[in-house]
Write a protein that holds these residues in place. Structure first.
Motif, PDB file in Angstrom:
ATOM      1  N   PRO A 190      42.216  11.537  49.925  1.00  7.09           N
ATOM      2  CA  PRO A 190      41.852  12.299  48.729  1.00  7.09           C
ATOM      3  C   PRO A 190      43.094  12.723  47.969  1.00  7.09           C
ATOM      4  N   TYR A 191      42.915  13.062  46.696  1.00  6.22           N
ATOM      5  CA  TYR A 191      43.997  13.615  45.894  1.00  6.22           C
ATOM      6  C   TYR A 191      43.856  15.132  45.848  1.00  6.22           C
ATOM      7  N   SER A 192      44.994  15.812  45.846  1.00  9.98           N
ATOM      8  CA  SER A 192      44.994  17.269  45.762  1.00  9.98           C
ATOM      9  C   SER A 192      44.671  17.689  44.330  1.00  9.98           C
ATOM     10  N   PRO A 193      44.248  18.951  44.124  1.00 10.75           N
ATOM     11  CA  PRO A 193      44.010  19.425  42.757  1.00 10.75           C
ATOM     12  C   PRO A 193      45.223  19.246  41.849  1.00 10.75           C
ATOM     13  N   ALA A 194      46.421  19.463  42.391  1.00 11.09           N
ATOM     14  CA  ALA A 194      47.633  19.294  41.582  1.00 11.09           C
ATOM     15  C   ALA A 194      47.819  17.840  41.175  1.00 11.09           C
ATOM     16  N   GLU A 195      47.512  16.909  42.080  1.00 12.65           N
ATOM     17  CA  GLU A 195      47.634  15.487  41.745  1.00 12.65           C
ATOM     18  C   GLU A 195      46.586  15.087  40.703  1.00 12.65           C
ATOM     19  N   VAL A 196      45.372  15.590  40.846  1.00  9.33           N
ATOM     20  CA  VAL A 196      44.340  15.303  39.856  1.00  9.33           C
ATOM     21  C   VAL A 196      44.779  15.811  38.485  1.00  9.33           C
ATOM     22  N   ASP A 197      45.323  17.028  38.433  1.00  8.89           N
ATOM     23  CA  ASP A 197      45.802  17.581  37.164  1.00  8.89           C
ATOM     24  C   ASP A 197      46.876  16.690  36.547  1.00  8.89           C
ATOM     25  N   ALA A 198      47.794  16.208  37.383  1.00 10.38           N
ATOM     26  CA  ALA A 198      48.892  15.380  36.878  1.00 10.38           C
ATOM     27  C   ALA A 198      48.363  14.086  36.267  1.00 10.38           C
ATOM     28  N   PHE A 199      47.394  13.479  36.912  1.00  8.98           N
ATOM     29  CA  PHE A 199      46.825  12.250  36.371  1.00  8.98           C
ATOM     30  C   PHE A 199      46.062  12.512  35.076  1.00  8.98           C
ATOM     31  N   GLY A 217      34.555   8.708  50.912  1.00 11.39           N
ATOM     32  CA  GLY A 217      33.767   9.599  50.068  1.00 11.39           C
ATOM     33  C   GLY A 217      34.602  10.495  49.191  1.00 11.39           C
ATOM     34  N   ALA A 218      35.937  10.371  49.286  1.00  6.83           N
ATOM     35  CA  ALA A 218      36.823  11.247  48.519  1.00  6.83           C
ATOM     36  C   ALA A 218      36.703  11.007  47.020  1.00  6.83           C
ATOM     37  N   ALA A 219      36.321   9.804  46.618  1.00 11.63           N
ATOM     38  CA  ALA A 219      36.264   9.483  45.196  1.00 11.63           C
ATOM     39  C   ALA A 219      35.290  10.400  44.457  1.00 11.63           C
ATOM     40  N   THR A 220      34.110  10.613  45.018  1.00 12.00           N
ATOM     41  CA  THR A 220      33.124  11.464  44.352  1.00 12.00           C
ATOM     42  C   THR A 220      33.627  12.890  44.230  1.00 12.00           C
ATOM     43  N   VAL A 221      34.250  13.385  45.297  1.00 13.80           N
ATOM     44  CA  VAL A 221      34.777  14.754  45.294  1.00 13.80           C
ATOM     45  C   VAL A 221      35.871  14.893  44.245  1.00 13.80           C
ATOM     46  N   ASN A 222      36.821  13.956  44.233  1.00 21.06           N
ATOM     47  CA  ASN A 222      37.906  14.012  43.254  1.00 21.06           C
ATOM     48  C   ASN A 222      37.396  13.868  41.830  1.00 21.06           C
ATOM     49  N   ALA A 223      36.410  12.993  41.617  1.00 19.58           N
ATOM     50  CA  ALA A 223      35.873  12.808  40.268  1.00 19.58           C
ATOM     51  C   ALA A 223      35.171  14.067  39.781  1.00 19.58           C
ATOM     52  N   LEU A 224      34.439  14.730  40.652  1.00 16.87           N
ATOM     53  CA  LEU A 224      33.800  15.989  40.284  1.00 16.87           C
ATOM     54  C   LEU A 224      34.845  17.040  39.918  1.00 16.87           C
ATOM     55  N   GLU A 225      35.922  17.101  40.693  1.00 17.03           N
ATOM     56  CA  GLU A 225      37.005  18.040  40.382  1.00 17.03           C
ATOM     57  C   GLU A 225      37.585  17.739  39.004  1.00 17.03           C
ATOM     58  N   ALA A 226      37.791  16.456  38.718  1.00 17.94           N
ATOM     59  CA  ALA A 226      38.375  16.068  37.431  1.00 17.94           C
ATOM     60  C   ALA A 226      37.464  16.448  36.274  1.00 17.94           C
TER      61      ALA A 226
END
Length: 241
Positions: A190-199, A217-226
């Motif tokens: 998974p990507y961290s919140p900071a990594e998601v923000d950077a992208f 399953g990390a993709a769904t979680v990260n996409a929801l965060e984004a």
């Protein structure tokens, strides 16, 4: 508004309660996200009525990004692709306005050849004028001659993570297609919140950010965060021209 998506529309169990309980998997997914990247078109042909069914299952503003068949990119290696690409375009007609970008992912063994690439891109553009993103995996595609062809035929470079032949520092303009495969473990981490923000900070206003770390399953979680972070702070992530 950027499109946040995952590769395929499976929904991870830990966040299943964030989606409608009823409906097909695609319909439930499309109630939350604006787009999806379809990789099955890379591996096999689909019936026209399959695309029609998909289109009927999603809202009007939903879009499908489709990977160009491997027969074109890997077997034919971009040479003489006009007839096969035409049949692909004919197959996907039922998507109509719900067709998003086409993704051209090339094999690591395919070096840049200006003549072959130029003829292939011209064949594509004779039939398709929409968004087109390319993800080459041989370093010869990072040269100026390749970039000139991308500009000539309005082709967007994919920024992948982990980087393959170019990284974020080599983009002077906002990125229009991000593919995030997970790291350190490909397709899992998974990507961290900071990594998601950077992208998100790299992404063009009309860009796509696709999470491909689907194996865990990390993709769904990260996409929801984004999606949540874009909705809460749209100005903070607005790409700079």
């Amino acid at each position: 508004m950027p499109v946040i998506a995952t590769a395929a529309w499976s929904i991870a169990k830990p966040v299943a309660d964030r989606f409608p309980a009823e409906g097909s998997g695609l319909a439930r997914y499309a109630a939350v996200f604006l787009g999806v990247e379809v990789n099955t078109t890379f591996y096999r042909r689909h019936r026209r009525d399959t695309f029609a069914r998909w289109a009927a299952s999603v809202p009007e503003d939903f879009r499908f990004a489709l990977k160009i068949p491997q027969e074109i990119t890997h077997d034919m290696r971009l040479a003489g692709i006009g007839e096969r690409f035409a049949s692909f375009i004919d197959e996907i007609v039922p998507l109509k306005r719900k067709l998003g970008p086409l993704l051209c992912q090339l094999p690591p063994s395919l070096p840049f050849d200006a003549h072959i690439a130029g003829e292939a891109f011209a064949a594509v553009r004779r039939l398709y004028s929409g968004p087109l993103a390319i993800e080459p995996r041989h370093r010869t595609w990072a040269g100026d001659a390749a970039k000139a062809l991308f500009s000539q035929f309005s082709i967007d470079r994919v920024l992948a993570d982990p980087p393959v032949i170019w990284d974020a520092a080599q983009f002077s303009e906002p990125v229009r297609y991000l593919r995030l495969h997970g790291r350190p473990k490909l397709y899992h981490s998974p990507y961290s919140p900071a990594e998601v923000d950077a992208f998100l900070g790299l992404l063009a206003d009309d860009g796509w950010c696709v999470f491909d770390n689907t194996a865990s399953g990390a993709a769904t979680v990260n996409a929801l965060e984004a999606v949540e972070r874009l909705a809460a702070h749209p100005a903070a992530f607005r790409a700079r021209a």
